[in-house]
Design a protein around this motif. Structure first.
Motif, PDB file in Angstrom:
ATOM      1  N   SER A 296      -7.584  14.575-105.616  1.00  0.00           N
ATOM      2  CA  SER A 296      -8.377  13.374-105.390  1.00  0.00           C
ATOM      3  C   SER A 296      -8.480  13.077-103.901  1.00  0.00           C
ATOM      4  CB  SER A 296      -7.711  12.189-106.099  1.00  0.00           C
ATOM      5  OG  SER A 296      -8.392  11.000-105.776  1.00  0.00           O
TER       6      SER A 296
ATOM      7  N   GLN B 224     -13.644   9.779-105.139  1.00  0.00           N
ATOM      8  CA  GLN B 224     -13.385   8.995-106.337  1.00  0.00           C
ATOM      9  C   GLN B 224     -14.667   8.318-106.803  1.00  0.00           C
ATOM     10  OE1 GLN B 224      -9.391   6.889-106.107  1.00  0.00           O
ATOM     11  NE2 GLN B 224      -9.639   7.574-103.999  1.00  0.00           N
TER      12      GLN B 224
ATOM     13  N   SER C  65      -8.605   8.178-111.045  1.00  0.00           N
ATOM     14  CA  SER C  65      -9.427   9.331-110.651  1.00  0.00           C
ATOM     15  C   SER C  65      -9.271  10.524-111.591  1.00  0.00           C
ATOM     16  CB  SER C  65      -9.020   9.761-109.235  1.00  0.00           C
ATOM     17  OG  SER C  65      -7.619  10.030-109.189  1.00  0.00           O
TER      18      SER C  65
ATOM     19  N   SER D  33      -7.995  10.636-102.296  1.00  0.00           N
ATOM     20  CA  SER D  33      -7.272   9.378-102.072  1.00  0.00           C
ATOM     21  C   SER D  33      -6.403   9.553-100.839  1.00  0.00           C
ATOM     22  CB  SER D  33      -6.393   9.091-103.286  1.00  0.00           C
ATOM     23  OG  SER D  33      -5.487  10.168-103.475  1.00  0.00           O
TER      24      SER D  33
ATOM     25  N   GLY E 235     -14.421   3.787-107.568  1.00  0.00           N
ATOM     26  CA  GLY E 235     -14.653   4.374-108.869  1.00  0.00           C
ATOM     27  C   GLY E 235     -15.294   3.430-109.880  1.00  0.00           C
TER      28      GLY E 235
END
Lengths: 258, 325
Positions: B96, B158, B23, B98, B204
């Protein structure tokens, strides 16, 4: 052991989910409101522990308008012992910061050994509330668990981290969030639904929690614009007459996708 | 050390082996669109060099580093981010979106009372500050958000930002961090999922080939992998294919799996339930192959083929492979 489970009413993903283009708020009438399935799974984790450990208190907690009370009652029908619903006009459109502050205040007031949440809601899909609450409460957090073991003074489990499974553990009190790897909640039976009507459902306001929704109290995230994306139009559709594979290859080449 | 006035502080996700997560380039690219990227790399002692280099070559004008014990979850990274924030005084903090990033962003925003905006798919700047762009309800709505005041903390989806920044000379500074003492969970070693091949990661990826129930079995799901390899694409799946055991859950695209927005999305034998479409309909180009002419996936497909995937796909692979020669 006292366990708080965060439960959330969301628009049913099987229906037409809409935002009000004037206010930016979710149109609660556009689709049937349901208890978010991931929060039901979180409740099931608590109930399984309670089944095996008599004396466990399971409290369902929700910050939602009055119209969401039937969803909170559903958590009672599934098996929570009591419920707390935070209702206040100033909370309409609350951002993540205010939401976390309010939920943490309610948990602090009730006193929790363990807080269980879903990892990500199906509507906002933010996934930040568990760690925000943990920070406010000064608890450790174990997020994105695909398996969990709750002990009398500690909690451990397997975290579905970004790079693979990871064993994690913490002393209680703690906040955990669980993934879809956990089973669906038990279905409320008739007895449960009847019992739910008599179970305590405490309604709290911001004043009860000592939280200020005042815009000057802290920076807030606000929606500055909302628009509907034009629905994606269907493109070319062909029926295979023996050469569709070749046509697909040609399409990808022409669009520089290979 | 002084920092740019319009600094954007970027937290780099670091892998267990000390590399910058995939990312990173997009996060720093997004930061460069709204200011000057300053990166923060937090990693256990001695393993962060690759991530530091990656942050500079992705466009960070300076890279702050802090050592953190990998056995404590989240909290040491939040403590380092707080120290970096105080030093840099940025206009915004980018993280990010995430699992690790969300945990850090949540704790950091709660601790510092910063405005938090999540899952941004783009960023811009107007006269009042940084604006985050979001795609809501599976891409049905576009929403912009901003902080009422102060620097916002923004998590970035992402694979959603295409912008990339120019590489910068390496300019590293070690950050002094005072631990907050906040209780943290004890984290063990990550069992890194060994990649079966050199296929790109689903999150991604610029191209994704996904299979659904229509593939019929785990053995026949290989067809999805074959087309993915021909196109250098990542492998995705519908929930039905995951539930049927054709592929592990980590491949699930949709509401409850991974959200992707690649340049090309190919759906094989996927009917296109709304939960699946929610995770892929922001893809730039969608191709669908399905036996059922009424499958809802065709409503969002740029190129739809009503046909048998076991006939169409091998033919397409053959044609594409022939071109490569």
């Amino acid at each position: 052991m006292k366990i708080f489970v965060l439960v959330k009413e969301v628009p049913d993903t099987y229906g037409d989910r809409r935002l009000n283009l004037e206010t930016g708020l979710v149109d609660r009438n556009a689709s049937e409101p349901v208890l978010d399935e991931i929060t039901e799974r979180a409740l099931e984790v608590a109930l399984e522990y309670a089944d095996a450990n008599p004396g466990t208190q399971v409290v369902a907690l929700s910050m939602a308008p009055e119209s969401a009370t039937p969803s909170v009652r559903r958590a009672l029908a599934i098996g929570a012992e009591s419920a707390v619903q935070i209702v206040h006009d100033d909370l309409a459109g609350a951002d993540l910061g205010l939401t976390a502050e309010v939920l943490a205040a309610a948990i602090r007031r009730g006193g929790a050994d363990l807080v269980i949440t879903g990892n990500v809601s199906t509507d906002g899909s933010g996934g930040v509330i568990p760690s925000m609450i943990a920070e406010h409460l000064g608890f450790a957090q174990l997020t994105a668990l695909s398996a969990v073991e709750i002990g009398s003074g500690s909690v451990s489990g397997t975290r579905a981290s970004d790079f693979g499974a990871q064993p994690v553990s913490a002393q209680l009190p703690a906040v955990i969030s669980i993934t879809e790897a956990f089973p669906e909640a038990r279905f409320p039976n008739f007895k449960g639904i009847m019992a739910a009507k008599k179970k305590p459902l405490e309604v709290l306001s911001l004043a009860d929690l000592g939280v200020q929704a005042d815009p000057s109290a802290a920076p807030r995230t606000i929606m500055t614009s909302v628009s509907e994306k034009p629905p994606r139009a269907a493109g070319v559709k062909i029926t295979d007459e023996g050469d569709a594979g070749a046509q697909l290859a040609e399409f990808l080449v022409q669009n520089r996708l290979v | 050390m002084s920092y740019p006035e319009n600094a954007i502080l970027v937290l780099v996700d670091v892998t267990p082996t000390g590399e910058a997560a995939s990312s990173t380039a997009a996060l720093i690219g997004a930061a460069a669109q709204i200011g000057t990227p300053v990166a923060l790399v937090v990693a256990p002692a001695g393993i962060a060099q690759a991530a530091v280099d990656a942050a500079a070559s992705a466009g960070a004008v300076s890279v702050l580093t802090a050592e953190a014990d990998a056995s404590a979850l989240t909290v040491p990274v939040v403590d380092a981010l707080e120290a970096a924030y105080n030093a840099v005084q940025p206009d915004a903090v980018l993280v990010s979106n995430s699992i690790a990033g969300r945990d850090v962003a949540g704790r950091f925003a709660a601790r510092t009372r910063a405005a938090l905006a999540v899952d941004a798919v783009g960023l811009s700047r107007d006269e009042e500050g940084v604006v985050a762009h979001h795609s809501v309800f599976g891409g049905a709505y576009r929403v912009n958000s901003a902080a009422t005041y102060g620097a916002p903390v923004i998590t970035v989806r992402q694979g959603a930002v295409d912008a990339r920044a120019e590489a910068q000379p390496l300019n590293v500074e070690t950050l002094a961090v005072s631990p907050s003492g906040m209780p943290a969970a004890l984290a063990g070693e990550v069992a890194i999922v060994e990649k079966a091949s050199s296929r790109p990661e689903l999150r991604g990826a610029t191209r994704v080939v996904s299979g659904g129930r229509g593939l019929g079995s785990k053995e026949q799901f290989v067809l999805v992998e074959q087309l993915a390899d021909t196109l250098s694409a990542a492998v995705g799946a519908s929930r039905a294919a995951v539930d049927a055991g054709f592929v592990p859950q980590s491949h699930q695209v949709g509401q409850t799996g991974v959200s992707v927005s690649p340049q090309l999305y190919v759906a094989l034998g996927i009917s296109g339930a709304i939960q699946h479409r929610a995770g892929m309909q922001t893809s730039k180009m969608i191709v669908a192959i399905n036996k059922d002419p009424d499958a809802p996936i065709f409503d969002v497909a740029d190129f739809g083929i009503v046909g048998d995937v076991f006939k169409v796909v091998p033919q397409a692979i053959e044609a594409l492979e022939a071109r490569k020669k």
